[in-house]
Design a protein around this motif. Structure first.
Motif, PDB file in Angstrom:
ATOM      1  N   ARG A   2      20.555  67.601 -15.842  1.00 22.47           N
ATOM      2  CA  ARG A   2      20.791  66.385 -15.106  1.00 22.47           C
ATOM      3  C   ARG A   2      22.239  66.320 -14.642  1.00 22.47           C
ATOM      4  O   ARG A   2      23.140  66.827 -15.293  1.00 22.47           O
ATOM      5  N   GLY A 143      18.617  70.893 -11.077  1.00 24.52           N
ATOM      6  CA  GLY A 143      19.659  69.875 -11.078  1.00 24.52           C
ATOM      7  C   GLY A 143      20.607  70.027  -9.924  1.00 24.52           C
ATOM      8  O   GLY A 143      20.355  70.762  -8.969  1.00 24.52           O
ATOM      9  N   ARG A 144      21.748  69.346 -10.002  1.00 18.71           N
ATOM     10  CA  ARG A 144      22.734  69.392  -8.934  1.00 18.71           C
ATOM     11  C   ARG A 144      23.454  70.737  -8.866  1.00 18.71           C
ATOM     12  O   ARG A 144      24.127  71.025  -7.894  1.00 18.71           O
ATOM     13  N   GLU A 162      10.825  72.880 -13.695  1.00 15.94           N
ATOM     14  CA  GLU A 162      11.281  71.539 -14.081  1.00 15.94           C
ATOM     15  C   GLU A 162      10.144  70.739 -14.703  1.00 15.94           C
ATOM     16  O   GLU A 162       8.991  70.824 -14.271  1.00 15.94           O
ATOM     17  N   ASP A 164      10.080  67.288 -14.985  1.00 18.68           N
ATOM     18  CA  ASP A 164       9.994  65.921 -14.469  1.00 18.68           C
ATOM     19  C   ASP A 164       9.606  65.931 -12.993  1.00 18.68           C
ATOM     20  O   ASP A 164      10.401  66.292 -12.132  1.00 18.68           O
ATOM     21  N   SER A 166       9.103  63.435 -10.883  1.00 19.58           N
ATOM     22  CA  SER A 166       9.877  62.517 -10.047  1.00 19.58           C
ATOM     23  C   SER A 166      11.257  63.087  -9.738  1.00 19.58           C
ATOM     24  O   SER A 166      11.787  62.896  -8.643  1.00 19.58           O
ATOM     25  N   TRP A 167      11.836  63.804 -10.687  1.00 16.84           N
ATOM     26  CA  TRP A 167      13.140  64.421 -10.457  1.00 16.84           C
ATOM     27  C   TRP A 167      13.020  65.553  -9.426  1.00 16.84           C
ATOM     28  O   TRP A 167      13.887  65.728  -8.587  1.00 16.84           O
ATOM     29  N   GLU A 169      10.962  65.626  -6.919  1.00 19.74           N
ATOM     30  CA  GLU A 169      10.867  64.993  -5.606  1.00 19.74           C
ATOM     31  C   GLU A 169      12.230  64.493  -5.142  1.00 19.74           C
ATOM     32  O   GLU A 169      12.562  64.578  -3.952  1.00 19.74           O
ATOM     33  N   GLN A 170      13.028  63.971  -6.066  1.00 23.26           N
ATOM     34  CA  GLN A 170      14.347  63.479  -5.706  1.00 23.26           C
ATOM     35  C   GLN A 170      15.256  64.612  -5.218  1.00 23.26           C
ATOM     36  O   GLN A 170      15.937  64.494  -4.202  1.00 23.26           O
ATOM     37  N   VAL A 171      15.246  65.725  -5.938  1.00 23.46           N
ATOM     38  CA  VAL A 171      16.063  66.871  -5.542  1.00 23.46           C
ATOM     39  C   VAL A 171      15.509  67.491  -4.261  1.00 23.46           C
ATOM     40  O   VAL A 171      16.261  67.922  -3.386  1.00 23.46           O
ATOM     41  N   HIS A 182       6.682  72.458 -11.097  1.00 23.98           N
ATOM     42  CA  HIS A 182       6.549  71.566 -12.247  1.00 23.98           C
ATOM     43  C   HIS A 182       5.864  72.297 -13.396  1.00 23.98           C
ATOM     44  O   HIS A 182       4.860  72.979 -13.197  1.00 23.98           O
ATOM     45  N   THR A 241      14.445  69.047 -21.492  1.00 16.58           N
ATOM     46  CA  THR A 241      15.286  68.106 -22.238  1.00 16.58           C
ATOM     47  C   THR A 241      15.222  68.412 -23.728  1.00 16.58           C
ATOM     48  O   THR A 241      14.149  68.697 -24.270  1.00 16.58           O
TER      49      THR A 241
END
Length: 320
Positions: A2, A143-144, A162, A164, A166-167, A169-171, A182, A241
């Motif tokens: 993250r 992540g970033r 990954e 998550d 939702s994460w 989709e955000q990335v 996923h 995580t």
């Protein structure tokens, strides 16, 4: 994996430096390879160019592909031309920075969010990438810092796994060119010591096989088919995580990374584990990637080089 907000300018400059130096190396290597043959033979025979095979579609099942991009070519070979204007155009095409690297550079220049790994930790992996790329690089976690790893392996294939959705989709909205999938994990951090005992005591956990056919409870079986069928040159475990008891933890990711490395046809795999200051990452990396294969530790990251065991199954122990 993250993002963590920091105001450190140094790490941003270093990341930019890595990317720019890497691109310069590619340009120089391409220029050398494209000019040397012509210098040796002023009238070379025509060369027949073949297209790359298309990437196979990822296996569906319970896994969702966040995004997939065609593998970028490190650079194009400049064709000979008698026209000066055409030559100038060809030269620009061969040395023009690709859009994905542009996006990555702009991102790290304009954001205050920097990777959670320190400069020295990033350098451990980047040194290997500068030597091995373009290569096949599997990363547990998205992540970033993912655009940085993808750019440092420019021309190769970098895949992110990954937990998550939702994460992802955000990335994906910001970096659609990153290839990510996923993956679901059934383990929990509070099961770590039980899984450690199983891995150490049960003989099936010492068998070098495809993780999909392994009977060991630590072997991950829910990844895309092509993840199992690819011989990865580098694997980084920086997910899932693992900082609280009900989190999935990295027990199965670490074990499976080591199993895939041993099960490759030949050669060795570079495996990196981050957050080894935590008990799970510390004990599982030493136990299943093996202290005898450890090459270095810098801060919270460890680097292992694991050779193929397939040709020496009868004589090579799981750990040296």
């Amino acid at each position: 994996m993250r993002p963590k907000t920091q105001s450190s300018l140094n790490i941003k400059l270093i990341i930019l430096g890595f990317l720019l130096a890497f691109f310069l190396l590619l340009v120089l290597r391409t220029s050398f390879s494209s000019t040397s043959p012509q210098q040796q033979n002023p009238n070379p025979a025509p060369i027949s160019h073949s297209t790359h095979d298309q990437e196979e579609e990822p296996s569906g099942g319970a896994l969702a592909a966040a995004s997939s991009n065609p593998t970028e070519s490190p650079a194009t070979t400049c064709p000979p031309s008698s026209s000066s204007s055409s030559t100038d155009h060809d030269h620009q095409s061969c040395t023009k920075i690709p859009p994905t690297l542009v996006d990555t550079l702009i991102h790290y220049v304009t954001t205050n969010i920097t990777p959670q790994q320190t400069l020295r930790e990033i350098s451990v992996t980047s040194r290997v990438l500068l030597d091995k790329s373009p290569c096949k690089f599997l990363v547990f976690g998205l992540g970033r810092d993912s655009p940085m790893w993808s750019s440092l392996n420019f021309g190769g294939r970098t895949v992110f796994l990954e937990e998550d959705k939702s994460w992802i989709e955000q990335v994906r909205q910001q970096f659609p060119y990153l290839e990510s999938y996923h993956v679901e994990y059934e383990s929990k951090v509070h099961q770590a010591m039980q899984l450690m005992k199983i891995g150490q005591d049960e003989e099936e956990c010492k068998e070098v096989v495809d993780p999909r056919s392994s009977k060991c409870r630590l072997a991950l079986k829910g990844m895309p088919r092509e993840v199992y069928e690819t011989e990865w040159d580098l694997i980084m475990v920086d997910a899932p995580t693992g900082y609280h008891q009900d989190a999935p933890g990295r027990m199965t990711a670490i074990y499976t990374a080591g199993l895939m490395a041993r099960n490759r046809g030949e050669g060795e795999t570079h495996v990196f584990v981050h957050d080894v200051d935590r008990t799970v990452e510390d004990r599982f990396s030493k136990g299943f990637l093996c202290e005898g294969y450890m090459r270095t530790q810098e801060g919270r990251i460890r680097h292992f080089t694991i050779p193929s065991h397939r040709s020496t199954l009868a004589t090579t122990p799981f750990c040296p």
